[in-house]
Design a protein around this motif. Structure first.
Motif, PDB file in Angstrom:
ATOM      1  N   GLY A  17       0.812  -1.200   0.000  1.00 38.23           N
ATOM      2  CA  GLY A  17       0.000   0.000   0.000  1.00 38.23           C
ATOM      3  C   GLY A  17       0.846   1.251   0.000  1.00 38.23           C
ATOM      4  N   TYR A  21      -1.760   5.951   5.750  1.00 42.75           N
ATOM      5  CA  TYR A  21      -2.802   4.959   5.930  1.00 42.75           C
ATOM      6  C   TYR A  21      -3.897   5.518   6.841  1.00 42.75           C
ATOM      7  CZ  TYR A  21       0.866   1.863   4.213  1.00 42.75           C
ATOM      8  OH  TYR A  21       1.858   1.285   3.465  1.00 42.75           O
ATOM      9  N   ASP A  73      -5.257   2.616   2.370  1.00 42.84           N
ATOM     10  CA  ASP A  73      -4.106   3.464   2.080  1.00 42.84           C
ATOM     11  C   ASP A  73      -4.560   4.709   1.328  1.00 42.84           C
ATOM     12  OD1 ASP A  73      -4.537   2.744  -0.537  1.00 42.84           O
ATOM     13  OD2 ASP A  73      -2.636   1.665  -0.773  1.00 42.84           O
ATOM     14  N   PRO A  79      -4.500  -2.674   1.986  1.00 45.68           N
ATOM     15  CA  PRO A  79      -3.285  -3.513   2.107  1.00 45.68           C
ATOM     16  C   PRO A  79      -3.483  -4.595   3.159  1.00 45.68           C
ATOM     17  CG  PRO A  79      -2.990  -1.438   3.261  1.00 45.68           C
ATOM     18  CD  PRO A  79      -4.312  -1.320   2.552  1.00 45.68           C
TER      19      PRO A  79
END
Length: 339
Positions: A17, A21, A73, A79
């Protein structure tokens, strides 16, 4: 596991990713309500397995289980992600030891008292207790428990007995009890301008107050007389007044008897007629409801035999024709002031 009021780190592992986040986790508070939080985080710490460690600090009030809801992400992708060990983690919270509420025990205690008990009610969050005592007091048994037995020194005056509750998290605030002394009898002492008792610079011992040329802990007799005869009367012994005394106990040699002043600081004494001559001493100590004071310094005395006269055997003579001579010899040699 943390202590009440401390913080813990929730650890999220993220692989692949693009940062930053968006991490959402949730938990249930003490009322059972679900609380969800979303955090924004950068890459975090890179691990050898290619994952990134992201930490979030939390401070739960009670033991709490945290659940991961999702990670997205910057490209709105998902991810691979997990909590440190699984999709949920529990933070255990240990209660701090609370302050004890009260100490119970004797507040006015005799100097020299032994096996005096003090206690505090048990604290639910405590695993142990820490007691402190003032100068002149010794904990005999019970340190670490909620009840102690103590011994008070003969010079104890006053101070606080204190206790704290303990556990792995903390030592609580202490609770105190002021304890004061009920005094044993004490001789009068020399004091400095601040009221502190003086000590001898050579011996380190306390200095007794000088009264009429003698220390306060010495017995006196009329005129300093220390030699007495069988059958003698009108003998007087005294000691200066002793602080906190309620009565006095005199220790006299065999053959001396108190005729006046029993239990006081001044006594009148007689010597019995047929007491055996001896060398001994006179001493006294004061007493009160707390116990006995120290014995005074002994006053050395002597009791001597009265002089005896022997005129010899009876005989008959005629005054007109047989003049007689009588010679008197002492059987006991005494000093000039003892005749």
């Amino acid at each position: 596991t943390i202590c009440e009021g401390d913080t813990a780190n929730l650890i999220f592992k993220v692989k692949d990713g693009t940062a930053p986040y968006s991490i959402t986790y949730y938990y249930y508070n003490e009322t059972g309500r679900m609380i969800a939080n979303t955090i924004s985080a950068q890459m975090g710490e890179l691990q050898t397995d290619g994952t990134y460690i992201i930490k979030q600090r939390v401070m739960p009030k009670t033991t709490t289980k945290y659940y991961i809801q999702g990670i997205v992400d910057s490209k709105n992708c998902f991810p691979d992600a997990a909590t440190a060990y699984d999709d949920e983690v529990t933070v255990y919270v240990k209660d701090k030891a609370e302050r004890p509420q009260v100490i119970t025990g004797v507040e006015l205690v005799c100097q020299g008292a032994d096996d005096i008990v003090y206690t505090t009610p048990k604290v639910a969050t405590a695993t142990g207790y820490k007691w402190t005592v003032p100068d002149g007091v010794e904990i005999v048994t019970g340190q670490g428990s909620n009840t102690i037995s103590v011994r008070f020194g003969t010079n104890f005056e006053s101070g606080n007995i204190a206790v704290q509750a303990l556990n792995d998290c903390n030592e609580s605030q202490e609770i105190t009890l002021l304890v004061s002394a009920s005094y044993l009898p004490k001789y009068q002492m020399e004091k400095d301008a601040n009221g502190d008792i003086l000590t001898d610079p050579d011996t380190g011992e306390f200095v007794y107050k000088d009264i009429d040329g003698k220390p306060s802990n010495e017995v006196r007799s009329d005129g300093g007389q220390v030699k007495f005869c069988q059958g003698e009367t009108g003998i007087h012994f005294t000691i200066p007044q002793i602080s906190y005394a309620s009565e006095y106990e005199w220790d006299l040699p065999t053959g001396m008897r108190i005729v006046n002043g029993l239990g006081t600081s001044s006594i009148s004494v007689v010597v019995e007629d047929f007491v055996t001559p001896l060398k001994s001493s006179v001493r006294v100590r004061a007493k009160n409801s707390c116990g006995n004071g120290e014995w005074s310094e002994p006053l050395d005395i002597e009791i001597n035999q009265l002089p005896k006269i022997n005129a010899g055997k009876d005989m008959t003579y005629c005054p007109a024709t047989d003049p007689a001579t009588i010679e008197i010899k002492p059987l006991t040699t005494l000093g000039a002031n003892e005749q």
